[in-house]
Design a protein around this motif. Sequence first.
Motif, PDB file in Angstrom:
ATOM      1  N   CYS A 151       0.871  -1.372  -0.004  1.00 12.34           N
ATOM      2  CA  CYS A 151       0.012   0.001   0.122  1.00 12.34           C
ATOM      3  C   CYS A 151       0.823   1.411   0.106  1.00 12.34           C
ATOM      4  O   CYS A 151       0.462   2.192  -0.601  1.00 12.34           O
ATOM      5  CB  CYS A 151      -0.866  -0.099   1.244  1.00 12.34           C
ATOM      6  N   VAL A 152       1.855   1.311   0.708  1.00 12.03           N
ATOM      7  CA  VAL A 152       2.892   2.401   1.001  1.00 12.03           C
ATOM      8  C   VAL A 152       3.658   2.385  -0.524  1.00 12.03           C
ATOM      9  O   VAL A 152       3.702   3.750  -1.075  1.00 12.03           O
ATOM     10  CB  VAL A 152       3.930   2.297   1.965  1.00 12.03           C
ATOM     11  N   ALA A 153       3.961   1.409  -1.120  1.00  7.54           N
ATOM     12  CA  ALA A 153       4.536   1.619  -2.579  1.00  7.54           C
ATOM     13  C   ALA A 153       3.666   2.223  -3.531  1.00  7.54           C
ATOM     14  O   ALA A 153       3.903   2.872  -4.448  1.00  7.54           O
ATOM     15  CB  ALA A 153       5.188   0.201  -2.673  1.00  7.54           C
ATOM     16  N   LYS A 154       2.386   1.585  -3.550  1.00  2.44           N
ATOM     17  CA  LYS A 154       1.327   2.040  -4.723  1.00  2.44           C
ATOM     18  C   LYS A 154       0.989   3.363  -4.441  1.00  2.44           C
ATOM     19  O   LYS A 154       0.849   4.013  -5.590  1.00  2.44           O
ATOM     20  CB  LYS A 154       0.230   1.106  -4.532  1.00  2.44           C
ATOM     21  N   ALA A 192      -4.382   0.523  -6.513  1.00  3.20           N
ATOM     22  CA  ALA A 192      -3.793  -0.994  -7.057  1.00  3.20           C
ATOM     23  C   ALA A 192      -5.128  -1.280  -7.993  1.00  3.20           C
ATOM     24  O   ALA A 192      -6.222  -1.107  -7.705  1.00  3.20           O
ATOM     25  CB  ALA A 192      -3.585  -1.585  -5.957  1.00  3.20           C
ATOM     26  N   GLY A 193      -4.603  -2.119  -8.836  1.00  2.00           N
ATOM     27  CA  GLY A 193      -5.423  -2.818  -9.867  1.00  2.00           C
ATOM     28  C   GLY A 193      -5.794  -4.383  -9.520  1.00  2.00           C
ATOM     29  O   GLY A 193      -5.412  -4.733  -8.705  1.00  2.00           O
ATOM     30  N   ILE A 237      -7.304  -1.815   0.722  1.00  2.00           N
ATOM     31  CA  ILE A 237      -6.826  -0.855   1.531  1.00  2.00           C
ATOM     32  C   ILE A 237      -6.286   0.384   0.578  1.00  2.00           C
ATOM     33  O   ILE A 237      -6.319   1.482   0.986  1.00  2.00           O
ATOM     34  CB  ILE A 237      -5.556  -1.328   2.366  1.00  2.00           C
ATOM     35  N   SER A 238      -5.699  -0.257  -0.478  1.00  2.00           N
ATOM     36  CA  SER A 238      -4.971   0.894  -1.370  1.00  2.00           C
ATOM     37  C   SER A 238      -6.160   1.682  -1.916  1.00  2.00           C
ATOM     38  O   SER A 238      -5.925   2.835  -2.092  1.00  2.00           O
ATOM     39  CB  SER A 238      -4.377   0.263  -2.711  1.00  2.00           C
ATOM     40  N   CYS A 251      -6.538   5.818  -1.321  1.00  2.00           N
ATOM     41  CA  CYS A 251      -6.526   6.392  -2.594  1.00  2.00           C
ATOM     42  C   CYS A 251      -7.491   7.844  -2.173  1.00  2.00           C
ATOM     43  O   CYS A 251      -7.321   8.695  -3.042  1.00  2.00           O
ATOM     44  CB  CYS A 251      -6.760   5.827  -3.713  1.00  2.00           C
ATOM     45  N   ILE A 252      -8.459   7.725  -1.371  1.00  2.00           N
ATOM     46  CA  ILE A 252      -9.396   8.814  -1.284  1.00  2.00           C
ATOM     47  C   ILE A 252      -8.815  10.019  -0.613  1.00  2.00           C
ATOM     48  O   ILE A 252      -9.026  11.198  -0.915  1.00  2.00           O
ATOM     49  CB  ILE A 252     -10.514   8.360  -0.083  1.00  2.00           C
ATOM     50  N   VAL A 253      -7.583   9.697  -0.020  1.00  2.00           N
ATOM     51  CA  VAL A 253      -6.689  10.850   0.645  1.00  2.00           C
ATOM     52  C   VAL A 253      -5.592  11.167  -0.290  1.00  2.00           C
ATOM     53  O   VAL A 253      -5.309  12.100  -0.592  1.00  2.00           O
ATOM     54  CB  VAL A 253      -6.229  10.283   1.931  1.00  2.00           C
ATOM     55  N   THR A 254      -4.679  10.104  -0.673  1.00  2.00           N
ATOM     56  CA  THR A 254      -3.548  10.208  -1.486  1.00  2.00           C
ATOM     57  C   THR A 254      -3.709  11.023  -2.830  1.00  2.00           C
ATOM     58  O   THR A 254      -2.983  11.518  -3.366  1.00  2.00           O
ATOM     59  CB  THR A 254      -2.926   9.023  -1.450  1.00  2.00           C
ATOM     60  N   LEU A 255      -4.815  10.464  -3.419  1.00  2.00           N
ATOM     61  CA  LEU A 255      -5.078  11.166  -4.799  1.00  2.00           C
ATOM     62  C   LEU A 255      -5.311  12.596  -4.867  1.00  2.00           C
ATOM     63  O   LEU A 255      -4.785  13.336  -5.719  1.00  2.00           O
ATOM     64  CB  LEU A 255      -6.192  10.198  -5.653  1.00  2.00           C
ATOM     65  N   PRO A 256      -6.242  12.920  -4.073  1.00  2.00           N
ATOM     66  CA  PRO A 256      -6.608  14.526  -4.004  1.00  2.00           C
ATOM     67  C   PRO A 256      -5.332  14.983  -3.626  1.00  2.00           C
ATOM     68  O   PRO A 256      -5.033  16.349  -4.290  1.00  2.00           O
ATOM     69  CB  PRO A 256      -7.757  14.578  -2.921  1.00  2.00           C
TER      70      PRO A 256
END
Length: 242
Positions: free
Chosen positions: A162-165, A198-199, A222-223, A227-232
């Motif tokens: 998750c951290v890597a992705k 992640a896909g 989890i990714s 993503c709700i936080v990291t993508l924005p």
Amino acid sequence: YAAIYFICTKVFKKSPQDAAVLTLTVALPNYAALGLPILSSVLGDAPSTSLSVAVSIACGSVLMTPFCLLILEREKARLSGENQGSSLTLLPVLMWRSVKKPIVWAPLLGVILSAIGIKMPEIFLASIKPLGLSATASALFLTGVILSARKLKINGPVLLSCVAKNLIQPFIAWGLVLAFGLSGQVAVTAILMIALSAGFFGIVFGNRFGVQSPDAEASLLISSVLCIVTLPLFISLTAALH
């Protein structure tokens, strides 16, 4: 891809099949379900947006999918006692199997037609547009069906994945954008496409070979939530690149 696979097999002592499924889940973002909606909301519905998603899917399918299939085929042959030759001998066969899949040749065909300036008739585009709009919902539904049958387990490989992705890969893309001096839509697209969650291709391929990877499924779930936080965050950071 290579780093995650090496860590999973050498450090966490996972089987090659499990590591291959987890690695593809992390290495290949969820282009199919999230790529076009995210880019369209940030950059608009320009033709280049759809082309970027198509190129990303095509490259991921042609360059990374065969590695996962190669490992799964190799281990399947080994467990069944069949002599299928070396991994290098299998690679051309698996590459051909990958290229024959519609998810590979269809985006490639679209890229080629776009590059040489061939446009589809408007009536044809209007007739297939509903199918394209339903693809995102179908991909998300498939992801939900797969995850709903599993029990969530969090461990070292899941946290690393998750951290890597969600963080390491987008920052690598950011570094490449700066290194090549890119800006504008190309730079934003490069970073945001990698910043997706992640896909699910790895999990789907694993199920086809009878390989269930709880770590890959947990990483996907989890990714997607992270993503709700990291993508924005990365959408905000790329605002300076427009």
